[in-house]
Scaffold this active site. Structure first.
Site, PDB file in Angstrom:
ATOM      1  N   GLY A  87     100.277  49.428  51.236  1.00 53.67           N
ATOM      2  CA  GLY A  87     100.240  48.173  51.979  1.00 53.67           C
ATOM      3  C   GLY A  87      98.876  47.842  52.533  1.00 53.67           C
ATOM      4  O   GLY A  87      97.854  48.280  52.006  1.00 53.67           O
TER       5      GLY A  87
ATOM      6  N   LEU B 233     104.984  46.562  45.327  1.00 57.29           N
ATOM      7  CA  LEU B 233     103.585  46.791  45.717  1.00 57.29           C
ATOM      8  C   LEU B 233     103.268  48.280  45.879  1.00 57.29           C
ATOM      9  O   LEU B 233     103.960  49.002  46.595  1.00 57.29           O
ATOM     10  CB  LEU B 233     103.317  46.058  47.037  1.00 57.29           C
ATOM     11  CG  LEU B 233     101.851  46.056  47.508  1.00 57.29           C
ATOM     12  CD1 LEU B 233     100.988  45.264  46.553  1.00 57.29           C
ATOM     13  CD2 LEU B 233     101.750  45.519  48.916  1.00 57.29           C
ATOM     14  N   ASP B 234     102.220  48.749  45.218  1.00 57.68           N
ATOM     15  CA  ASP B 234     101.676  50.112  45.406  1.00 57.68           C
ATOM     16  C   ASP B 234     102.651  51.200  44.976  1.00 57.68           C
ATOM     17  O   ASP B 234     102.511  52.356  45.377  1.00 57.68           O
ATOM     18  CB  ASP B 234     101.254  50.350  46.864  1.00 57.68           C
ATOM     19  CG  ASP B 234     100.164  49.381  47.306  1.00 57.68           C
ATOM     20  OD1 ASP B 234      99.389  48.969  46.440  1.00 57.68           O
ATOM     21  OD2 ASP B 234     100.099  49.051  48.494  1.00 57.68           O
ATOM     22  N   GLU B 235     103.650  50.836  44.140  1.00 60.39           N
ATOM     23  CA  GLU B 235     104.615  51.849  43.729  1.00 60.39           C
ATOM     24  C   GLU B 235     104.631  52.075  42.224  1.00 60.39           C
ATOM     25  O   GLU B 235     105.505  52.782  41.722  1.00 60.39           O
ATOM     26  CB  GLU B 235     106.026  51.478  44.222  1.00 60.39           C
ATOM     27  CG  GLU B 235     106.100  51.371  45.727  1.00 60.39           C
ATOM     28  CD  GLU B 235     107.360  52.005  46.318  1.00 60.39           C
ATOM     29  OE1 GLU B 235     108.337  52.209  45.569  1.00 60.39           O
ATOM     30  OE2 GLU B 235     107.336  52.280  47.536  1.00 60.39           O
TER      31      GLU B 235
END
Lengths: 282, 282, 282, 282
Positions: free
Chosen positions: B199, B225-227
């Site tokens: 995040g 997001l970011d995964e």
């Protein structure tokens, strides 16, 4: 070697702190061996570690009078004769790599503390502990007996004057009550690069997430699991050929190193904590 | 140098896969340059990267016939002439360290792909892009115009045949719709060692948590997001003297290196993804 | 921001140095921002870096009077207004990765110095230098013209007041005469973890020796090639799949980082040298 | 678990090697667990590690017939039943950190070999060895008795069928005669990042040179001291505050890790040597 004194100070930053502390020591005839300071500009806090050899005739007075000086400067302070080594207890369960590693280091003279005892919720490491010539205490822990076991542990720790507990992959969570009543630091090693993979089975979590780096973290234990101030972290790269078992093996080497380093720093009075962070004067 | 073919295969593991693949190439007169395979025993999946020089008379047929072979073995496969370099677009906002780093690497011949264009939601890097002799496209993004901007971007990417998007610290989140319709990989760099500090403001998060190591992560972008699957991570130690600004500066060097490495691996057909993880044949 | 002064001292250790230095600053109404000291016990030498904001009315006097203080304490000292940035020249040949990296960092505001010019024995990087808006000077060097070229370079460096030369993979060896007459520091980057693989072709040497780690070293240049005081080193693992070309590429990333870090430390007055070693107050 | 066979091959590269090896195993009903290969393009050499589960009825024949296959392909080969663990002797002197580390790892089941004995030129570690339940043999070595001691050691090693000697900070140099007659690999750990600081007192050498990184190296011993093929290296950063004693302590952790890793790779048949270098199939 002459006997030296080490002090850890911190408090609101203001002009003249370095001058006043170093001046005082010089005027009492002391010889500063090491002086290291830090200012957190955002937080407005001043930190200092200072180690000095007092004048021979002041051996008994420097420590207590330095505390008064620090108080007059608005600083919190811990002062210790370097020869007065801290008394230490190691808590273990069944994993033995950090256990053996710490004790071999202790026997080699690498750890500046007095190892008083090993405490465990299992008996697996009893024979090894006795083989090392150390005291072993067994306090089984179940949900129902946890409070009782912790009380017995506290009584033992107090009776022996233990001033630092090391959780060497101890698989029980110490309660907030225990931490409050022990009132001395507890250093834990967690087998991940916190804050990633807090909680249970961090290697399994790391394996499933497919990270390319694994780590280990030594931190002071607080009531909130895996959220205490971080002292030291180490990492090693992994790749797709590494199985979960490989991660456990590689991580074990990291756990040993970060825990031993964190304990050595603590025993050398090199760590200050504030705002859930650490200042480590290495 | 003779023209070579590279294939990435994966599918259910079963005996004889290595033999059948290598045999087929040998029988067609091909010469295997590199063959690397991996079995995920827990998942029962076989992965292979194989690169070979086909017999001169089979230059036009090996690629398509190999696809048929792979299919007959129950494998998914991607096959590519090594000389057919992938077409690439770089997305940027205002941060320019990854932008300059990637383009300087491209100009030095280090990146085996065709850099087609730079796309940005701001005009800050327009002059630099043109100075490098590259096309620059500006698509401002606001909450109201996001869908419209993404459609225009997709149209441009398709028109130019772009097969890889690099998010070089692009500060907008690409929608799931965009990712679905683009239907090619998107590589992002996140400025933390994921899954820690996903995040916004990861350096601020790291600074406040007091970690002793910071990192950067290159991963394939997914709707969450970011995964997405992690391709590469790098870390560097930090200590209490490092300010937030120091973390940003030190992290920038990590971001550049992990992003460039991840892109180079992708352009060399070295990465397979499965179960939100990557196999990287380095 | 108020204007600050930074001093680097070193000399024979004796009691009271920290007290006398910090006291003097405090008594002149100065406010110490950072004070870092070190004692080499084997060598009996004391080192200090101290940065302070002088009282407003003493802006013009603190620097010169501090020099007198240091002298009276038997210390060698360098004092500098932090706003008086050092003037810098970059020497390059044909390799351009450190060249681009340094200049992009300079343009981003990361380097606290004034970049005055680029000097080269070739014209390959002339256009790039001019494109960056910097002055470029070409001094071809052959065995017969070396002395002449060095004299012309010295004249130019002196005329422009250059106080630091960076050898960014400059492929000529500066003579002892040049170093003597320039009389300011020269920072070089060598593409190995010195003292391993000094001299020519270090990546080739590393490849042939089969090392599992390669490195890069930033050091002050002295008359003896690759033997000056080491400022910074970085390494990265390599394995048998890495070709000589891979080593060159991976090493280039290390060279960029160690050289930029070493230069930034020097420009921030963080480095003291003694006995062919460095103290780096990071 | 079924019994598996592991083979290490190398020889002149030529087309079809991967196909012929994998085909043969498949045709005998074997199931390849791992196959990893490498080509050194400069040297024109092919390397392969292949591990497979033979068909049950062929348990006794696959190993020997595979050797014939390899020979017919012009390859040198070593074949081993994975269950036939190598027999190992550890040589020590007085330093005990690698000694304890190796044996604790052995006891934890981490090392896939049979630890037969500990041999020393001193008696300091006799009690510890016996405490671990292992055989201890004392062979004092002086300049005059060296040949005699080595002969006695060789006789013992042969009598017990030892196939690997580990020099765990053994402070004697084994003669070329010993290495020739033992005719099995000897793994040594040197306390520097070779080729830097070969020979005596590497930590002292590193301290005096002022390096910013120290390391340790595990390598196969050859007649020329510290010049054998490098198996593994690890490093850690150091700075000016670290004393020689700190370097020794920090380096000890590296020595333990590189030596244990090198031995584990060797015991798992993961290492091939050629041209004084190693291929390590990790």
């Amino acid at each position: 070697m002459s006997q030296s004194i080490v002090a850890l100070l911190h408090g609101p930053d203001r002009p003249g702190l370095v001058a006043q502390v170093s001046n005082w020591i010089w005027q009492q005839g002391g010889n500063i061996l090491h002086a290291d300071q830090h200012r957190d500009e955002e937080a407005g806090i001043f930190f200092q570690r200072v180690e000095w050899i007092p004048a021979p005739e002041r051996l008994d007075r420097d420590a207590s009078e330095f505390k008064a000086l620090a108080k007059s400067l608005g600083m919190e302070v811990k002062v210790r004769d370097v020869e007065q080594q801290l008394k230490v207890a190691i808590f273990v369960s069944k994993y033995d790599h950090c256990f053996h590693d710490l004790i071999v280091r202790w026997k080699s003279g690498e750890m500046p503390g007095k190892l008083e005892m090993v405490i465990s919720n299992h008996e697996d490491l009893k024979d090894s502990t006795l083989g090392y010539g150390l005291d072993f205490y067994h306090f089984p822990v179940s949900r129902d007996t946890k409070a009782e076991a912790e009380n017995a542990e506290l009584e033992l720790l107090n009776a022996r004057g233990v001033e630092l507990v090391i959780l060497a992959r101890y698989m029980q969570i110490l309660s907030g009550d225990f931490l409050d009543q022990f009132a001395h630091p507890v250093i834990n090693v967690h087998h991940s690069f916190l804050p990633a993979f807090a909680g249970a089975n961090p290697y399994r979590q790391a394996y499933q997430r497919g990270v390319k780096i694994i780590g280990a973290t030594a931190h002071y234990a607080t009531e909130i699991l895996d959220e205490g101030p971080i002292i030291h972290q180490a990492v090693t790269p992994v790749h797709h050929r590494h199985t979960l078992k490989d991660l456990v093996r590689k991580g074990s080497d990291l756990e040993k190193i970060v825990l031993a380093q964190a304990v050595r720093w603590h025993l050398s009075s090199r760590i200050l904590t504030y705002q859930n962070k650490t200042v480590v004067f290495d």
